[in-house]
Design a protein around this motif. Sequence first.
Motif, PDB file in Angstrom:
ATOM      1  N   ALA A 271       0.830  -1.207   0.000  1.00 43.71           N
ATOM      2  CA  ALA A 271       0.000   0.000   0.000  1.00 43.71           C
ATOM      3  C   ALA A 271       0.865   1.258   0.000  1.00 43.71           C
ATOM      4  O   ALA A 271       0.589   2.223  -0.727  1.00 43.71           O
ATOM      5  CB  ALA A 271      -0.930  -0.012   1.208  1.00 43.71           C
ATOM      6  N   ILE A 272       1.923   1.254   0.799  1.00 42.01           N
ATOM      7  CA  ILE A 272       2.828   2.404   0.848  1.00 42.01           C
ATOM      8  C   ILE A 272       3.504   2.601  -0.504  1.00 42.01           C
ATOM      9  O   ILE A 272       3.638   3.722  -1.002  1.00 42.01           O
ATOM     10  CB  ILE A 272       3.867   2.218   1.962  1.00 42.01           C
ATOM     11  N   ALA A 273       3.932   1.489  -1.113  1.00 43.31           N
ATOM     12  CA  ALA A 273       4.565   1.575  -2.427  1.00 43.31           C
ATOM     13  C   ALA A 273       3.601   2.148  -3.460  1.00 43.31           C
ATOM     14  O   ALA A 273       3.981   2.973  -4.306  1.00 43.31           O
ATOM     15  CB  ALA A 273       5.057   0.191  -2.858  1.00 43.31           C
ATOM     16  N   GLY A 274       2.345   1.726  -3.412  1.00 46.44           N
ATOM     17  CA  GLY A 274       1.358   2.233  -4.354  1.00 46.44           C
ATOM     18  C   GLY A 274       1.099   3.713  -4.177  1.00 46.44           C
ATOM     19  O   GLY A 274       0.986   4.462  -5.161  1.00 46.44           O
ATOM     20  N   VAL A 275       1.000   4.158  -2.928  1.00 46.86           N
ATOM     21  CA  VAL A 275       0.736   5.579  -2.659  1.00 46.86           C
ATOM     22  C   VAL A 275       1.929   6.430  -3.088  1.00 46.86           C
ATOM     23  O   VAL A 275       1.776   7.492  -3.703  1.00 46.86           O
ATOM     24  CB  VAL A 275       0.429   5.784  -1.163  1.00 46.86           C
ATOM     25  N   VAL A 276       3.141   5.960  -2.772  1.00 49.59           N
ATOM     26  CA  VAL A 276       4.339   6.723  -3.132  1.00 49.59           C
ATOM     27  C   VAL A 276       4.465   6.856  -4.650  1.00 49.59           C
ATOM     28  O   VAL A 276       4.807   7.916  -5.175  1.00 49.59           O
ATOM     29  CB  VAL A 276       5.598   6.040  -2.545  1.00 49.59           C
ATOM     30  N   SER A 277       4.165   5.781  -5.359  1.00 52.32           N
ATOM     31  CA  SER A 277       4.281   5.826  -6.823  1.00 52.32           C
ATOM     32  C   SER A 277       3.256   6.775  -7.453  1.00 52.32           C
ATOM     33  O   SER A 277       3.477   7.291  -8.555  1.00 52.32           O
ATOM     34  CB  SER A 277       4.103   4.426  -7.402  1.00 52.32           C
TER      35      SER A 277
ATOM     36  N   ALA B 212      12.368   2.384  -4.031  1.00 49.95           N
ATOM     37  CA  ALA B 212      12.728   1.878  -2.702  1.00 49.95           C
ATOM     38  C   ALA B 212      11.529   1.218  -2.026  1.00 49.95           C
ATOM     39  O   ALA B 212      11.647   0.147  -1.421  1.00 49.95           O
ATOM     40  CB  ALA B 212      13.255   3.028  -1.837  1.00 49.95           C
ATOM     41  N   ALA B 213      10.356   1.842  -2.147  1.00 55.47           N
ATOM     42  CA  ALA B 213       9.148   1.271  -1.538  1.00 55.47           C
ATOM     43  C   ALA B 213       8.771  -0.046  -2.193  1.00 55.47           C
ATOM     44  O   ALA B 213       8.351  -0.997  -1.519  1.00 55.47           O
ATOM     45  CB  ALA B 213       7.990   2.271  -1.653  1.00 55.47           C
ATOM     46  N   ALA B 214       8.937  -0.124  -3.520  1.00 55.64           N
ATOM     47  CA  ALA B 214       8.641  -1.373  -4.216  1.00 55.64           C
ATOM     48  C   ALA B 214       9.589  -2.483  -3.775  1.00 55.64           C
ATOM     49  O   ALA B 214       9.190  -3.648  -3.634  1.00 55.64           O
ATOM     50  CB  ALA B 214       8.746  -1.153  -5.728  1.00 55.64           C
ATOM     51  N   LEU B 215      10.857  -2.136  -3.533  1.00 52.00           N
ATOM     52  CA  LEU B 215      11.824  -3.127  -3.058  1.00 52.00           C
ATOM     53  C   LEU B 215      11.439  -3.655  -1.679  1.00 52.00           C
ATOM     54  O   LEU B 215      11.476  -4.868  -1.418  1.00 52.00           O
ATOM     55  CB  LEU B 215      13.223  -2.508  -3.010  1.00 52.00           C
TER      56      LEU B 215
END
Length: 273
Positions: free
Chosen positions: A55-61, A78-81
């Motif tokens: 969820a964090i990766a999706g929001v950041v992207s 970085a979030a996706a990793l």
Amino acid sequence: MFWQLNVGQMKALLRGYFLDNVSITGSRRRRRRDEVRLHSAQAHAAVSVAQLAAAIAGVVSACDLRGDKKLGAVLASAAALVATVCAEAAESAGANRPRVTSAVKTGLESRSPAELLTLTATAATCLRGAAALKLRAADVRGISTGANANANAMAMSISASIQKGIALRVCLPCGKVRVRTVSVFPRRGGGAVALRLGTKRLRGAFATYDDHELLGVSTGGGGEAVVDGRRCFAVALSTSAGTVQLLLEDQTHCKVWKAAIEGMLSDANLKHY
């Protein structure tokens, strides 16, 4: 020489034999059951963290960081990793791939602050529940010895009384402090945990009860406090009726109540999967 064994002696021998063997078998069965529950709780906690990371990766992207596209791309990478590592960790913890994939997909689709807050609270509850089960499993295996023996015995006694009910001072959602018969227990059918508050009427002639769905252990409370001039340790519970604080006079009792409730919540969350 002939052995003469009367019926009473024979009964005593057989009773000792069967009780010893049944005790050992039952102990092994309970230990195996606790290990399975711990393994499931750890897997569920790992999946919850992976979902939160996704969820964090999706929001950041999807965010535009003040027009700095380079910084946004770096943070998204970085979030996706982190999300990928969390998903791999969840599979290593025992969660099957379809379950992890579904959790990651749901996380990526989460955008609103309310959804992120729910995912964060769920992950925190699952992690605390897994930690409580791990501590209990360690106590069952006999890792805690010596000075901790009396504390462990007291913890087991308190844990047993939590579901039966015990009189405690309670700070109600309205802010009033009252004495209530408090019990926390899983509802029949699983999937939810209930907080029951009992009130004695006519000097104990009978009692009335109010049941509330227990949503979680609030992170905002649950520390040492002074209420009505008396020092106490509060466990703040988030319920369907608002925040209810259990006011305990002993810090060990406070920790046991908190750990037991978090364990029940973790078990209830596991039954959704």
